[in-house]
Design a protein around this motif. Structure first.
Motif, short mmCIF file in Angstrom:
data_model
loop_
_atom_site.label_atom_id
_atom_site.label_comp_id
_atom_site.label_asym_id
_atom_site.label_seq_id
_atom_site.Cartn_x
_atom_site.Cartn_y
_atom_site.Cartn_z
N LEU A 1 1.09 -1.18 -0.07
CA LEU A 1 0.00 -0.15 0.03
C LEU A 1 0.85 1.21 0.05
CD1 LEU A 1 -2.76 -1.15 2.55
CD2 LEU A 1 -2.91 -1.06 0.03
N GLN A 2 0.58 2.13 -0.90
CA GLN A 2 1.45 3.21 -1.07
C GLN A 2 1.15 4.50 -0.24
OE1 GLN A 2 4.49 3.17 -2.82
NE2 GLN A 2 3.87 0.94 -3.95
N HIS A 3 0.06 4.74 0.02
CA HIS A 3 -0.29 5.85 0.74
C HIS A 3 -0.87 5.72 2.27
CE1 HIS A 3 -0.72 7.54 -3.26
NE2 HIS A 3 -1.62 6.62 -3.55
N GLU A 4 -0.15 6.50 3.01
CA GLU A 4 -0.52 6.57 4.50
C GLU A 4 -1.77 6.80 4.87
OE1 GLU A 4 1.06 10.23 6.84
OE2 GLU A 4 2.52 9.73 5.18
N GLY A 5 -2.12 6.45 6.22
CA GLY A 5 -3.66 6.60 6.58
C GLY A 5 -4.08 5.14 7.06
#
Length: 121
Positions: free
Chosen positions: A91-95
């Protein structure tokens, strides 16, 4: 015997009959926190209780999504496979992200299980 009402919706732990839920809702196992851009393992098992894999009654596939983004599918055959699978994903995007697994039983329709994962930098 097929339950026609279950084919008219995506079934979840909240919408399906209790005994059917135990054998159909995908159970997702993964780390609570992962690093953005690094691979991690997601394991999906169909049901808290084992689902039969017979010619007349079996799990046909498991799909994996991150939110509404399709990640992968594994197809199963009756008798010779078990509806448990592990994926290595990135997964590339934080959160906070929601992983969604869908399984399809030839007699009881499509079932959804979800699990949150925190993606950190």
């Amino acid at each position: 015997m097929s339950e026609p009402g279950l084919f008219c919706q995506i079934n979840t732990a909240a919408t399906g009959p209790a005994e059917t839920v135990k054998k159909h809702v995908p159970v997702i196992t993964l780390p609570e926190k992962v690093k953005a851009g690094e691979p991690f393992t997601v394991t999906i098992k169909v049901g808290e209780a084992p689902h039969v894999m017979e010619n007349g009654h079996f799990i046909q596939f498991i799909d994996l999504y991150c939110g509404h983004i399709y990640l992968s599918r594994v197809d199963f055959t009756a008798v010779m496979t078990k509806p448990d699978i592990s994926f290595s994903i990135v997964l590339q995007h934080e959160g906070s992200r929601t992983l969604r697994a869908f399984s399809r039983c030839n007699l009881h329709g499509i079932w959804e299980g979800t699990r949150e994962v925190n993606v950190m930098t």
